[in-house]
Scaffold this active site. Structure first.
Site, mmCIF file in Angstrom:
data_model
loop_
_atom_site.group_PDB
_atom_site.id
_atom_site.type_symbol
_atom_site.label_atom_id
_atom_site.label_comp_id
_atom_site.label_asym_id
_atom_site.label_seq_id
_atom_site.Cartn_x
_atom_site.Cartn_y
_atom_site.Cartn_z
ATOM 1 N N TYR A 142 0.816 -1.213 0.000
ATOM 2 C CA TYR A 142 0.000 0.000 0.000
ATOM 3 C C TYR A 142 0.853 1.269 0.000
ATOM 4 O O TYR A 142 0.373 2.353 -0.326
ATOM 5 C CB TYR A 142 -0.934 0.033 1.214
ATOM 6 C CG TYR A 142 -2.025 -1.024 1.194
ATOM 7 C CD1 TYR A 142 -2.250 -1.797 0.068
ATOM 8 C CD2 TYR A 142 -2.833 -1.236 2.291
ATOM 9 C CE1 TYR A 142 -3.237 -2.768 0.041
ATOM 10 C CE2 TYR A 142 -3.835 -2.206 2.276
ATOM 11 C CZ TYR A 142 -4.023 -2.971 1.147
ATOM 12 O OH TYR A 142 -5.009 -3.927 1.123
ATOM 13 N N LYS A 192 3.486 -15.387 1.836
ATOM 14 C CA LYS A 192 3.381 -16.108 0.562
ATOM 15 C C LYS A 192 4.821 -16.366 0.087
ATOM 16 O O LYS A 192 5.211 -16.013 -1.031
ATOM 17 C CB LYS A 192 2.570 -15.245 -0.429
ATOM 18 C CG LYS A 192 2.170 -15.940 -1.697
ATOM 19 C CD LYS A 192 1.112 -17.013 -1.525
ATOM 20 C CE LYS A 192 0.826 -17.706 -2.842
ATOM 21 N NZ LYS A 192 0.060 -18.948 -2.713
ATOM 22 N N ASP A 224 -3.022 -18.162 1.272
ATOM 23 C CA ASP A 224 -4.187 -18.828 0.686
ATOM 24 C C ASP A 224 -4.711 -19.923 1.614
ATOM 25 O O ASP A 224 -5.919 -20.063 1.829
ATOM 26 C CB ASP A 224 -3.882 -19.380 -0.721
ATOM 27 C CG ASP A 224 -2.485 -19.942 -0.862
ATOM 28 O OD1 ASP A 224 -1.692 -19.873 0.110
ATOM 29 O OD2 ASP A 224 -2.159 -20.476 -1.936
ATOM 30 N N ASP A 248 -5.151 -6.973 5.756
ATOM 31 C CA ASP A 248 -6.370 -6.259 5.374
ATOM 32 C C ASP A 248 -7.456 -7.271 5.019
ATOM 33 O O ASP A 248 -8.596 -7.203 5.493
ATOM 34 C CB ASP A 248 -6.033 -5.357 4.166
ATOM 35 C CG ASP A 248 -7.132 -4.353 3.879
ATOM 36 O OD1 ASP A 248 -8.116 -4.324 4.630
ATOM 37 O OD2 ASP A 248 -6.998 -3.604 2.897
ATOM 38 N N ASP A 252 -10.670 -8.858 7.757
ATOM 39 C CA ASP A 252 -12.099 -8.725 7.443
ATOM 40 C C ASP A 252 -12.774 -10.089 7.410
ATOM 41 O O ASP A 252 -13.900 -10.249 7.884
ATOM 42 C CB ASP A 252 -12.297 -8.016 6.091
ATOM 43 C CG ASP A 252 -12.412 -6.513 6.260
ATOM 44 O OD1 ASP A 252 -11.938 -6.004 7.301
ATOM 45 O OD2 ASP A 252 -12.966 -5.852 5.365
#
Ligand code: NAD
Length: 357
Positions: A142, A192, A224, A248, A252
């Site tokens: 980001y 990852k 994943d 992020d 959620d």
């Protein structure tokens, strides 16, 4: 007598409705536990843009920096969406995070027993969930440079850079270790690293930092698989440590296990100044002004502020118990209405919680 300064940013939409309840709770707790709390309300978000033409005015940021903790409700409204990006309320949030160096976002996800039936997952899968997502907040993709659009080719292209240095990974790992040591000493670091170099550095650094603490139980998981496991068997997790992008998304996902976004608090922390404590939800413009919002995420953010920001542990626990008591008695706001409860307005729910304190 201990004295604390708190900056209160009520913001937009349902913000003023839910933050009024936090003020009352803090007043009651300060009398009960014998501390003094000075609450200074400041303009922030859309309201600050309207009054001062800046969603994060300097006076607000200065007041936040000079406080022991910042309590934020929520910002935003569709009416600001056409403004230049730097004037939008959400830009104020990024400015606040950056000004206070809030590199660690902490999101606890705990199932409250009276709400077991409110989740979209089966009761037996979620009943023991009590986890914390520790997300790096001011680095990674980001914020990474370079980023942008490539316009001098026939094919349109855009790109971002996912970058971390070992210092950034070390400091967020230290936060996760501190939290894990107050819980069951279990950290699952999510990355990852089978594909991304930046994730390999993440994994190596986390291992190096955590290996200094022999009592810690560290595991690693690819993002994943972590998404899959959070739905399949979320109670296997205790502290999840992860980067900005993965955090992020996963936070959620984890949040929705509990049933309503109106229930979840969060803390964003720095290692040099005050933290910001805020609900996970936004300003809910669709229900603003109707006195039907669920104030519990804000109330629990107030509890997190007392616990983490001000070290008033007993007062913080008092709030948690009060919320559980009110829910156990069958009181709910409209977002949690299952047809088998007493539905209260936002202010009525606030009064019930305050009565239990
Ligand atoms: P939102 O979280 O505001 O609302 C999503 C849905 O959840 C809506 O149906 C809303 O009514 C409901 N909801 C949210 N909080 C609730 C509560 N406490 N009680 C009952 N129901 C609740 O997300 P959105 O609609 O995508 O965004 C609305 C505005 O909020 C946008 O301007 C967005 O940019 C902003 N936003 C701000 C923050 C923040 O302040 N940290 C976070 C997310 C979104």
């Amino acid at each position: 007598m201990k004295r604390y300064k708190v900056a209160l940013l009520s913001g937009d939409g349902i913000g003023p409705e839910i933050s009024g309840i936090s003020i009352e709770i803090l007043k009651k707790l300060s009398q009960k536990y014998g501390f003094d709390i000075e609450i200074k309300e400041e303009y922030f978000g859309g309201i600050a843009y309207e009054r001062l033409n800046d969603p994060a005015p300097k006076a607000t940021l200065d007041q936040c920096k000079a406080s022991d903790a910042v309590l934020l409700a929520c910002v935003g409204d569709v009416k600001y969406d056409a403004l230049p990006r730097e004037l939008r309320p959400e830009s104020g949030l990024l400015k606040l995070r950056s000004a206070l160096n809030l590199f660690a976002n902490i999101r606890p996800v705990k199932i409250r027993k009276p709400l077991l039936d409110s989740s979209s997952l089966k009761k037996e899968i979620i009943e023991n969930v009590d986890l914390v997502v520790v997300r790096e907040l001011i680095g990674g993709i980001y914020f990474g440079q370079p980023k942008g659009h490539i316009i001098d080719t026939k094919l349109k292209k855009a790109f971002n850079t996912m970058v971390y240095d070992s210092n950034e990974i070390e400091r967020i790992t230290e936060v996760a270790i501190k939290i894990a040591n107050q819980r069951s000493k279990k950290i699952c670091s999510v990355d990852k690293s089978n594909v991304l170099e930046v994730s390999q550095l993440w994994r190596d650094t986390v291992l190096e930092v955590t290996s200094k603490d022999k009592d810690l139980n560290l595991s690693n998981m690819y993002v994943d698989n972590a998404a899959m496991q959070l739905v399949k068997d979320p109670s296997q997790f205790d502290v999840i440590l992860t980067s900005n992008l993965f955090g992020d998304i996963l936070s959620d996902l984890a949040a929705m296990i509990t049933g309503s976004i109106g229930m979840l608090p969060s803390a964003s922390l720095s290692n040099i100044g005050p933290g910001v404590f805020e609900p996970v939800h936004g300003s809910a413009p669709d229900i603003a002004g109707k006195n039907i919002a669920n104030p519990i995420a804000m109330v629990l953010s107030t509890s997190m502020m007392l616990k983490i920001g001000l070290n008033e542990i007993e007062a913080a626990d008092d709030i948690e118990i009060a919320v559980d008591n009110v829910l156990s008695k069958g009181y709910r706001t409209a977002d949690l209405d299952n047809g088998n409860c007493q539905v209260l307005s936002c202010s009525e729910m606030g009064k019930k919680i305050i009565q239990e304190i």
